[in-house]
Design a protein around this motif. Structure first.
Motif, PDB file in Angstrom:
ATOM      1  N   GLN A 181      14.299  22.425  83.416  1.00  0.00           N
ATOM      2  CA  GLN A 181      15.207  23.256  84.200  1.00  0.00           C
ATOM      3  C   GLN A 181      14.464  24.447  84.814  1.00  0.00           C
ATOM      4  OE1 GLN A 181      18.384  22.764  84.838  1.00  0.00           O
ATOM      5  NE2 GLN A 181      18.906  21.110  83.415  1.00  0.00           N
ATOM      6  N   PRO A 182      14.991  25.054  85.899  1.00  0.00           N
ATOM      7  CA  PRO A 182      16.202  24.656  86.619  1.00  0.00           C
ATOM      8  C   PRO A 182      15.948  23.437  87.490  1.00  0.00           C
ATOM      9  CG  PRO A 182      15.200  26.549  87.678  1.00  0.00           C
ATOM     10  CD  PRO A 182      14.401  26.300  86.434  1.00  0.00           C
ATOM     11  N   ASN A 183      16.825  22.477  87.373  1.00  0.00           N
ATOM     12  CA  ASN A 183      16.709  21.214  88.089  1.00  0.00           C
ATOM     13  C   ASN A 183      17.429  21.321  89.434  1.00  0.00           C
ATOM     14  OD1 ASN A 183      15.935  18.496  88.303  1.00  0.00           O
ATOM     15  ND2 ASN A 183      17.937  17.812  87.581  1.00  0.00           N
ATOM     16  N   SER A 184      17.018  20.519  90.399  1.00  0.00           N
ATOM     17  CA  SER A 184      17.723  20.488  91.681  1.00  0.00           C
ATOM     18  C   SER A 184      19.207  20.264  91.435  1.00  0.00           C
ATOM     19  CB  SER A 184      17.176  19.357  92.562  1.00  0.00           C
ATOM     20  OG  SER A 184      15.840  19.621  92.916  1.00  0.00           O
ATOM     21  N   GLY A 185      20.017  21.122  92.049  1.00  0.00           N
ATOM     22  CA  GLY A 185      21.450  21.015  91.858  1.00  0.00           C
ATOM     23  C   GLY A 185      21.974  21.994  90.825  1.00  0.00           C
ATOM     24  N   THR A 186      21.049  22.681  90.085  1.00  0.00           N
ATOM     25  CA  THR A 186      21.486  23.709  89.146  1.00  0.00           C
ATOM     26  C   THR A 186      21.207  25.068  89.739  1.00  0.00           C
ATOM     27  OG1 THR A 186      19.363  23.888  88.024  1.00  0.00           O
ATOM     28  CG2 THR A 186      20.863  22.204  87.222  1.00  0.00           C
ATOM     29  N   ASN A 187      21.722  26.105  89.111  1.00  0.00           N
ATOM     30  CA  ASN A 187      21.523  27.471  89.566  1.00  0.00           C
ATOM     31  C   ASN A 187      20.083  27.903  89.379  1.00  0.00           C
ATOM     32  OD1 ASN A 187      23.296  29.087  90.753  1.00  0.00           O
ATOM     33  ND2 ASN A 187      24.430  29.609  88.890  1.00  0.00           N
ATOM     34  N   GLY A 188      19.383  28.279  90.417  1.00  0.00           N
ATOM     35  CA  GLY A 188      18.036  28.799  90.250  1.00  0.00           C
ATOM     36  C   GLY A 188      18.038  29.988  89.322  1.00  0.00           C
ATOM     37  N   GLY A 189      17.149  29.940  88.321  1.00  0.00           N
ATOM     38  CA  GLY A 189      17.093  31.010  87.336  1.00  0.00           C
ATOM     39  C   GLY A 189      17.966  30.751  86.136  1.00  0.00           C
ATOM     40  N   GLY A 190      18.802  29.699  86.148  1.00  0.00           N
ATOM     41  CA  GLY A 190      19.610  29.381  84.979  1.00  0.00           C
ATOM     42  C   GLY A 190      18.753  28.807  83.886  1.00  0.00           C
ATOM     43  N   THR A 191      19.213  28.922  82.631  1.00  0.00           N
ATOM     44  CA  THR A 191      18.413  28.455  81.518  1.00  0.00           C
ATOM     45  C   THR A 191      18.531  26.965  81.309  1.00  0.00           C
ATOM     46  OG1 THR A 191      20.230  28.910  79.998  1.00  0.00           O
ATOM     47  CG2 THR A 191      18.617  30.647  80.329  1.00  0.00           C
ATOM     48  N   GLY A 192      19.651  26.356  81.668  1.00  0.00           N
ATOM     49  CA  GLY A 192      19.783  24.914  81.475  1.00  0.00           C
ATOM     50  C   GLY A 192      19.641  24.557  80.019  1.00  0.00           C
ATOM     51  N   GLY A 193      19.214  23.317  79.785  1.00  0.00           N
ATOM     52  CA  GLY A 193      18.885  22.916  78.428  1.00  0.00           C
ATOM     53  C   GLY A 193      20.046  22.448  77.617  1.00  0.00           C
TER      54      GLY A 193
ATOM     55  N   GLY B 160      12.742  27.521  93.647  1.00  0.00           N
ATOM     56  CA  GLY B 160      12.867  27.787  92.221  1.00  0.00           C
ATOM     57  C   GLY B 160      13.363  26.615  91.410  1.00  0.00           C
ATOM     58  N   ASN B 161      13.678  25.501  92.033  1.00  0.00           N
ATOM     59  CA  ASN B 161      14.226  24.360  91.307  1.00  0.00           C
ATOM     60  C   ASN B 161      13.208  23.231  91.175  1.00  0.00           C
ATOM     61  OD1 ASN B 161      16.711  25.479  90.799  1.00  0.00           O
ATOM     62  ND2 ASN B 161      17.682  24.599  92.622  1.00  0.00           N
ATOM     63  N   VAL B 162      13.238  22.600  90.022  1.00  0.00           N
ATOM     64  CA  VAL B 162      12.426  21.413  89.775  1.00  0.00           C
ATOM     65  C   VAL B 162      13.178  20.192  90.294  1.00  0.00           C
ATOM     66  CG1 VAL B 162      11.389  19.999  87.952  1.00  0.00           C
ATOM     67  CG2 VAL B 162      11.384  22.498  87.758  1.00  0.00           C
ATOM     68  N   THR B 163      12.456  19.252  90.871  1.00  0.00           N
ATOM     69  CA  THR B 163      13.062  17.997  91.322  1.00  0.00           C
ATOM     70  C   THR B 163      12.894  16.926  90.240  1.00  0.00           C
ATOM     71  OG1 THR B 163      12.597  18.518  93.627  1.00  0.00           O
ATOM     72  CG2 THR B 163      13.001  16.211  93.085  1.00  0.00           C
ATOM     73  N   ASN B 164      13.987  16.233  89.964  1.00  0.00           N
ATOM     74  CA  ASN B 164      13.986  15.173  88.951  1.00  0.00           C
ATOM     75  C   ASN B 164      13.592  15.714  87.574  1.00  0.00           C
ATOM     76  OD1 ASN B 164      14.379  12.535  88.001  1.00  0.00           O
ATOM     77  ND2 ASN B 164      12.246  11.946  88.388  1.00  0.00           N
ATOM     78  N   GLY B 165      14.095  16.915  87.267  1.00  0.00           N
ATOM     79  CA  GLY B 165      13.804  17.496  85.968  1.00  0.00           C
ATOM     80  C   GLY B 165      14.503  16.803  84.825  1.00  0.00           C
ATOM     81  N   GLU B 166      15.509  15.984  85.126  1.00  0.00           N
ATOM     82  CA  GLU B 166      16.202  15.240  84.079  1.00  0.00           C
ATOM     83  C   GLU B 166      15.629  13.834  83.892  1.00  0.00           C
ATOM     84  OE1 GLU B 166      20.286  15.458  85.249  1.00  0.00           O
ATOM     85  OE2 GLU B 166      20.548  17.456  84.368  1.00  0.00           O
ATOM     86  N   PHE B 167      14.604  13.500  84.699  1.00  0.00           N
ATOM     87  CA  PHE B 167      13.869  12.228  84.580  1.00  0.00           C
ATOM     88  C   PHE B 167      14.797  11.006  84.667  1.00  0.00           C
ATOM     89  CE2 PHE B 167      11.502  15.544  82.311  1.00  0.00           C
ATOM     90  CZ  PHE B 167      10.318  15.520  83.038  1.00  0.00           C
ATOM     91  N   GLU B 168      15.728  11.095  85.626  1.00  0.00           N
ATOM     92  CA  GLU B 168      16.640   9.976  85.850  1.00  0.00           C
ATOM     93  C   GLU B 168      16.118   9.021  86.927  1.00  0.00           C
ATOM     94  OE1 GLU B 168      19.646   9.590  83.952  1.00  0.00           O
ATOM     95  OE2 GLU B 168      18.485  11.084  82.858  1.00  0.00           O
ATOM     96  N   ASP B 169      15.186   9.476  87.757  1.00  0.00           N
ATOM     97  CA  ASP B 169      14.704   8.672  88.894  1.00  0.00           C
ATOM     98  C   ASP B 169      13.252   8.262  88.669  1.00  0.00           C
ATOM     99  OD1 ASP B 169      17.177   9.081  90.258  1.00  0.00           O
ATOM    100  OD2 ASP B 169      16.471  11.081  90.862  1.00  0.00           O
ATOM    101  N   TRP B 170      12.996   6.937  88.734  1.00  0.00           N
ATOM    102  CA  TRP B 170      11.680   6.374  88.432  1.00  0.00           C
ATOM    103  C   TRP B 170      11.268   5.388  89.506  1.00  0.00           C
ATOM    104  CZ3 TRP B 170       8.773   7.457  83.926  1.00  0.00           C
ATOM    105  CH2 TRP B 170       9.394   8.347  83.038  1.00  0.00           C
TER     106      TRP B 170
END
Length: 541
Positions: free
Chosen positions: A160-172, A20-30
């Motif tokens: 979101q949800p990004n790796s390291g966050t709660n799956g199903g959380g709204t984030g943002g 359920g989590n996206v990897t590199n959803g914050e686009f910090e790794d390139w």
């Protein structure tokens, strides 16, 4: 009725460690100008790292869209999900020119961004429930709109949800939608694959939409809309709505915490027009019949409409029978050519009785089903009796069962808490519900016709603007509903109820056809059928 059914979910290729989590959803790794883990980047777009336009962290993805070929603008990755898992996906989008919009992809194409909101962040979100255990794709697709010059940069961040966050959380993070935020709430029926919806702006561009739903499931689609005029359309591919024969489906449009419309019992589609923004939004740009009202809002618009529709050609009280025999026939429910009686019609089942045109005119009646007559939805005692042209104005006089008409009498329309009489189609007479703002006796039609009657009242308030201020004292019932003015016309409780009815029961094909027939018959139109947005422009949203 047997329906085509089932929603097929695609199983896709790449698994992630965190379900359920996206990897590199914050686009910090390139790596080499490409964000890590985002593996589906089509030929119509290119990416680069942005450190200047950022929603959170130190980097965002700058997507340069250089094609109008929408099949070449997908930006995705695959993630693993578990069957039954519910996940709130979201991402932030930043438009620079307004010629391109982004559409969220979560195992299918979901909600659009608003291209007209430029140089600020807006959030897209979608609540997803996995049908099977496996992999799905998530990401974005980019669509050109009017004004696209062949190349445009759109920034995205914080998927979101990004790796390291709660799956199903709204984030943002914080901030949210910076204009008109809201949601489209949907409960699907037993055949959700038939349901779709969209919100279009005044230029007919899609601002948000949804389809591909699971059966008997609740969804909350986040909205972020700029000021302006919009149209919500909900569709059922089979043509029997989402309530109530095959599951108790429903929908609701909520903007800034206020419910603008809701429903579920319709046929193939239902539409609702609404305007966002202070003062009713942008003044309408009108042509043709309504050209003299162009550019006006508020009570100035109402007066301009009065000047357009006044002076119609009265056909006399007896002429209503002729109008009904040709233009008040059931071609919408049973489609049997009987008189369409708003106090007897059962939209979802067989009518308790039917009337043949002309031969079943009242006459005497001893109970329901005896005959049909001419119901002044705006009671004639309110305007002083059999006085023209109000007494024969077809825009507010409907064919109804004579007995139910007599039970309604001259009571104001309202919402009933305790009924003393219930017609065979469910219309009610009784005490007003607590909280309505009025404590007397009221008559409540069924939901199917509440919007029709509200728009008839808005017509009366406009067509008779020059005389209606004097009608308040004609009876106790008119005093309950009218406020003695020529602008607002109605008491606060009554205008609030009419606007609610207008919003919750949008204009139907029945009303459109009746309006056309009335124009041919007596030479004027009901502006609030042609332009439902006029209600908000004049009396506020």
């Amino acid at each position: 009725m047997k329906k085509l059914s089932t929603l097929l979910f695609s199983a896709l290729l790449i698994s992630q460690l965190a379900h359920g989590n996206v990897t590199n959803g914050e686009f910090e790794d390139w790596s080499s100008g490409t964000p890590d883990s985002w593996t589906t980047i089509d030929s119509g777009i290119s990416t680069s790292e942005s450190t200047s336009v950022v929603k959170s962290g130190s980097s965002a993805a700058a997507i340069n869209v250089n094609t109008a070929t929408q099949g070449s603008t997908d930006f995705r990755q695959s993630i693993a999900v578990n069957s039954g898992q519910t996940i709130e996906f979201s991402t932030w989008v930043y438009h620079t020119e307004g010629g391109m919009r982004a559409r969220l992809y979560v195992d299918g194409y979901r909600n659009y961004s608003n291209a007209s909101i430029t140089n600020q962040w807006q959030q897209l979100s979608y609540t997803y429930t996995a049908n099977t255990t496996g992999n799905i794709e998530v990401g974005l697709r980019f669509y050109d709109v009017s004004g696209f010059d062949g190349s445009e940069v759109v920034y995205i961040d914080d998927f979101q949800p990004n790796s390291g966050t709660n799956g199903g959380g709204t984030g943002g993070g914080t901030g949210g939608c910076q204009v008109n935020s809201g949601s489209f709430e949907l409960l699907t029926d037993n055949y959700a694959s038939e349901t779709s919806w969209e919100i279009t702006n005044a230029q007919s561009s899609v601002e948000a939409s949804g389809s591909g739903y699971a059966n008997n499931t609740s969804y909350s689609e986040a909205l972020c809309l700029a000021d302006g005029e919009y149209t919500l359309t909900i569709n059922d591919a089979y043509g029997d709505g989402i309530c109530c024969s095959y599951g108790s489906g429903s929908y609701e449009l909520v903007i800034e915490g206020t419910s603008l419309t809701s429903g579920g019992n319709f046929a193939s589609s239902e539409t609702f027009v609404f305007t966002l923004g202070s003062g009713g939004g942008t003044p309408p740009d009108l042509t043709g019949y309504y050209a003299d009202a162009s550019g006006l809002t508020g009570y100035n618009l109402k007066t301009a409409l009065y000047d357009i529709i006044k002076g119609h050609s009265s056909q006399g009280y007896g002429g209503l029978w002729t109008f009904y025999s040709s233009n008040s026939l059931d071609q919408y429910y049973e489609n049997d050519g009987s008189i369409l009686d708003i106090y007897a019609e059962r939209p979802s089942s067989s009518d308790p009785y039917t009337y043949s045109p002309v031969s079943d005119q009242c006459g005497n009646y001893s109970g329901e089903g005896s005959c049909y007559n001419r119901e002044h939805s705006f009671p004639r005692s309110w305007f002083g009796g059999a006085i023209g042209p109000m007494n024969s104005d077809v825009h507010h006089i409907f064919a109804t069962d004579g007995y139910v008409n007599s039970k309604r009498g001259s009571y104001p329309y309202g919402e009933v808490s305790s009924a003393t009489y219930t017609s065979q189609n469910g219309s009610l007479l009784g005490s007003a519900r607590s909280g309505l703002g009025y404590s007397g006796t009221v008559f409540e039609p069924i939901d199917e016709f509440k919007g029709d009657l509200a728009r008839a009242y808005f017509y009366m308030a406009t067509r008779y603007e020059n005389v209606i201020s004097a009608w308040e004292s004609n009876s106790s019932s008119s005093d309950a509903a009218l406020n003695g003015s020529s602008n607002q016309v109605f008491e606060n409780w009554f205008i609030d109820m009419l606007k609610t009815w207008h919003n919750q029961d949008p204009v139907s094909q029945l009303e459109i056809d009746r309006n056309e027939a009335a124009h041919s018959y007596q030479g004027n139109r009901n502006p609030f059928v042609d332009h439902p947005e006029f209600v908000g422009e004049i009396w506020g949203n």
